[in-house]
Design an enzyme around this catalytic site. Structure first.
Site, PDB file in Angstrom:
ATOM      1  N   CYS A 182       0.812  -1.223   0.000  1.00 35.63           N
ATOM      2  CA  CYS A 182       0.000   0.000   0.000  1.00 35.63           C
ATOM      3  C   CYS A 182       0.847   1.275   0.000  1.00 35.63           C
ATOM      4  CB  CYS A 182      -0.937   0.011   1.204  1.00 35.63           C
ATOM      5  SG  CYS A 182      -1.991  -1.423   1.272  1.00 35.63           S
ATOM      6  N   ASN A 192     -10.228  -0.105   0.631  1.00 33.14           N
ATOM      7  CA  ASN A 192      -8.773   0.016   0.541  1.00 33.14           C
ATOM      8  C   ASN A 192      -8.308  -0.558  -0.804  1.00 33.14           C
ATOM      9  OD1 ASN A 192      -6.019  -0.353   0.729  1.00 33.14           O
ATOM     10  ND2 ASN A 192      -6.043  -1.191   2.796  1.00 33.14           N
ATOM     11  N   HIS A 224      -3.077   7.269   2.739  1.00 33.28           N
ATOM     12  CA  HIS A 224      -3.557   5.968   2.278  1.00 33.28           C
ATOM     13  C   HIS A 224      -4.903   5.679   2.950  1.00 33.28           C
ATOM     14  CE1 HIS A 224      -3.943   1.827   1.390  1.00 33.28           C
ATOM     15  NE2 HIS A 224      -3.558   1.388   2.573  1.00 33.28           N
TER      16      HIS A 224
HETATM   17  O1  UT7 Z   1      -3.486  -1.080   3.802  1.00 34.19           O
HETATM   18  C1  UT7 Z   1      -2.966  -1.520   5.021  1.00 34.19           C
HETATM   19  C2  UT7 Z   1      -3.638  -2.762   5.420  1.00 34.19           C
HETATM   20  N1  UT7 Z   1      -4.652  -2.795   6.375  1.00 34.19           N
HETATM   21  C3  UT7 Z   1      -5.016  -1.946   7.368  1.00 34.19           C
HETATM   22  O2  UT7 Z   1      -4.634  -0.846   7.494  1.00 34.19           O
HETATM   23  C4  UT7 Z   1      -5.961  -2.490   8.375  1.00 34.19           C
HETATM   24  C5  UT7 Z   1      -5.653  -2.036   9.768  1.00 34.19           C
HETATM   25  N2  UT7 Z   1      -6.566  -2.618  10.727  1.00 34.19           N
HETATM   26  C6  UT7 Z   1      -7.884  -2.302  10.798  1.00 34.19           C
HETATM   27  O3  UT7 Z   1      -8.347  -1.484  10.029  1.00 34.19           O
HETATM   28  C7  UT7 Z   1      -8.741  -2.948  11.862  1.00 34.19           C
HETATM   29  O4  UT7 Z   1      -7.921  -3.665  12.749  1.00 34.19           O
HETATM   30  C8  UT7 Z   1      -9.831  -3.893  11.263  1.00 34.19           C
HETATM   31  C9  UT7 Z   1     -10.893  -3.079  10.541  1.00 34.19           C
HETATM   32  C10 UT7 Z   1      -9.206  -4.900  10.302  1.00 34.19           C
HETATM   33  C11 UT7 Z   1     -10.518  -4.685  12.379  1.00 34.19           C
HETATM   34  O5  UT7 Z   1     -11.085  -3.779  13.314  1.00 34.19           O
HETATM   35  P1  UT7 Z   1     -10.864  -4.018  14.882  1.00 34.19           P
HETATM   36  O6  UT7 Z   1     -11.613  -2.954  15.575  1.00 34.19           O
HETATM   37  O7  UT7 Z   1      -9.373  -4.108  15.119  1.00 34.19           O
HETATM   38  O8  UT7 Z   1     -11.589  -5.396  15.098  1.00 34.19           O
HETATM   39  P2  UT7 Z   1     -11.002  -6.770  15.707  1.00 34.19           P
HETATM   40  O9  UT7 Z   1     -10.070  -7.406  14.734  1.00 34.19           O
HETATM   41  O10 UT7 Z   1     -10.517  -6.495  17.088  1.00 34.19           O
HETATM   42  O11 UT7 Z   1     -12.297  -7.635  15.800  1.00 34.19           O
HETATM   43  C12 UT7 Z   1     -13.360  -7.323  16.705  1.00 34.19           C
HETATM   44  C13 UT7 Z   1     -14.450  -8.353  16.549  1.00 34.19           C
HETATM   45  C14 UT7 Z   1     -13.959  -9.790  16.608  1.00 34.19           C
HETATM   46  O12 UT7 Z   1     -14.942 -10.546  17.282  1.00 34.19           O
HETATM   47  P3  UT7 Z   1     -14.757 -10.945  18.834  1.00 34.19           P
HETATM   48  O13 UT7 Z   1     -13.490 -11.711  18.911  1.00 34.19           O
HETATM   49  O14 UT7 Z   1     -14.680  -9.632  19.570  1.00 34.19           O
HETATM   50  O15 UT7 Z   1     -15.991 -11.724  19.141  1.00 34.19           O
HETATM   51  C15 UT7 Z   1     -13.921 -10.212  15.164  1.00 34.19           C
HETATM   52  O16 UT7 Z   1     -14.099 -11.598  14.991  1.00 34.19           O
HETATM   53  O17 UT7 Z   1     -15.077  -8.208  15.276  1.00 34.19           O
HETATM   54  C16 UT7 Z   1     -15.114  -9.461  14.599  1.00 34.19           C
HETATM   55  N3  UT7 Z   1     -15.039  -9.222  13.164  1.00 34.19           N
HETATM   56  C17 UT7 Z   1     -16.113  -8.980  12.423  1.00 34.19           C
HETATM   57  N4  UT7 Z   1     -17.424  -8.906  12.721  1.00 34.19           N
HETATM   58  C18 UT7 Z   1     -18.283  -8.612  11.741  1.00 34.19           C
HETATM   59  C19 UT7 Z   1     -13.918  -9.167  12.377  1.00 34.19           C
HETATM   60  N5  UT7 Z   1     -14.282  -8.889  11.115  1.00 34.19           N
HETATM   61  C20 UT7 Z   1     -15.641  -8.766  11.124  1.00 34.19           C
HETATM   62  C21 UT7 Z   1     -16.585  -8.471  10.124  1.00 34.19           C
HETATM   63  N6  UT7 Z   1     -17.889  -8.406  10.474  1.00 34.19           N
HETATM   64  N7  UT7 Z   1     -16.235  -8.243   8.842  1.00 34.19           N
END
Ligand code: UT7
Length: 320
Positions: free
Chosen positions: A111, A277, A247
């Site tokens: 990215c 993204n 980005h």
């Molecule tokens: O270009 C560079 C590459 N990427 C990035 O910059 C991404 C950087 N990271 C992020 O943007 C965030 O970490 C995410 C958007 C990927 C995830 O958000 P988060 O607030 O860090 O969520 P999390 O991974 O802590 O997940 C929270 C909960 C989990 O459930 P439990 O364990 O709390 O029950 C996940 O299983 O959300 C769940 N979850 C979802 N639920 C519904 C993860 N993905 C999803 C989804 N829909 N798509």
């Protein structure tokens, strides 16, 4: 010698996919995706692919710059999703747009690719090796994500953005490029590197894998740090910056960077809501939209900053 952008173009994937569409294939919801990322929909490519979107964006950038593709002497494509190992994607663009006088090669920095490619173009302009360069960021990450993995498949979209750059005696251009390969495993997509007739392994292509929280923490620390270093080195005050064009990975990352820099969110334009993204394409697509909307005026000081797999990150301070 400084580097000036003289034209921009972009092209997104042909098919709109909404959050509701994704809720039909994985356990997710519009509410979760919107509140955690800001994304409402993304565009996936059905026919064009990386080189088709890139060629379309490049033609639009040449038109916008008022030049013919034959006038280009170099094409740099930032991508992680070229259609072939070889030929490179930049050569595909060269053939598609008829840039018969241009050398062409790809730059791989996930990215951050566009930010690295634009700094590479700047070095070539300063050295005098090339005079008119097309810099493209294009990715088709929808082919690399596991469409059963809700933690990644909702985040990405496909698209391409391009700029034409030339040297200019006036203006300013300064950049920083950084990498930390020791943390590569937090964001990976394995290529076909295993398996030959001797080792008995089967070649397999890996899916995109990401530790989202680690990438989030890395981004909100390194991006403001790098921008602050750049401004300090160039003795430019934050008040002098018109826009920070970051980005587009997550609305919350951009909000956090704004807060850490103590700058108003209005200076951080966003279009992640429509595209998700698009990796190396996010910054040039946003630049193109802002340029065509007349939001960029000659003399505006802008900061571009990207981060991603590698890990890689970087920033550019330049005059529009
Ligand atoms: O270009 C560079 C590459 N990427 C990035 O910059 C991404 C950087 N990271 C992020 O943007 C965030 O970490 C995410 C958007 C990927 C995830 O958000 P988060 O607030 O860090 O969520 P999390 O991974 O802590 O997940 C929270 C909960 C989990 O459930 P439990 O364990 O709390 O029950 C996940 O299983 O959300 C769940 N979850 C979802 N639920 C519904 C993860 N993905 C999803 C989804 N829909 N798509």
């Amino acid at each position: 010698m400084m580097t000036r952008i003289i034209g921009t173009g972009s092209c997104a994937g042909e098919s709109i996919v909404t959050n509701e569409d994704l809720a039909q294939i994985v356990e997710t919801s519009d509410e979760w995706i919107r509140t955690r990322t800001g994304i409402r929909e993304r565009r996936l490519t059905t026919e064009l692919g990386t080189s088709g979107m890139a060629a379309e964006a490049s033609m639009r950038a040449c038109e916008n710059a008022g030049i013919r593709p034959e006038e280009l002497d170099l094409i740099l494509l930032a991508t992680s999703t070229p259609e072939y190992c070889f030929p490179n994607g930049a050569c595909q663009i060269q053939a598609k747009i008829g840039a018969v006088n241009a050398a062409a090669f790809d730059i791989s920095a996930a990215c951050t690719g566009f930010v690295f490619a634009l700094q590479t173009a700047h070095s070539f302009l300063v050295s005098g090796a090339f005079r008119t360069i097309l810099v493209v960021g294009a990715d088709d990450l929808s082919k690399t994500v596991d469409w059963k993995d809700r933690s990644t498949c909702v985040l990405f979209g496909d698209g391409a953005g391009a700029v034409v750059v030339k040297g200019d005696e006036k203006g300013s251009f300064h950049g920083i490029m950084k990498a930390d390969g020791s943390r590569s495993q937090v964001l990976t997509c394995r290529a076909r590197t295993e398996g030959n007739f001797r080792n008995g392994k089967t070649p397999e292509l890996g899916y995109l894998h990401m530790d989202g929280q680690e990438v989030f923490k890395f981004a909100v620390k390194k991006v403001p740090e790098c921008i602050s270093q750049l401004l300090e080195e160039q003795q430019v005050e934050k008040e002098e910056i018109r826009y920070y064009i970051l980005h587009q990975a997550n609305e919350r990352i951009i909000e956090s960077v704004a807060k850490r820099l103590k700058e108003p969110l209005e200076k951080f334009p966003m279009n992640i809501q429509q595209y998700g993204n698009t990796s190396a394409a996010t910054i040039p697509i946003l630049l193109d939209e802002m340029n065509r909307a007349g939001k960029l005026n000659r003399g505006d000081q802008i900061v571009l900053s990207g981060f991603g797999g590698g890990l890689t990150w970087g920033a550019i301070l330049m005059e529009w």
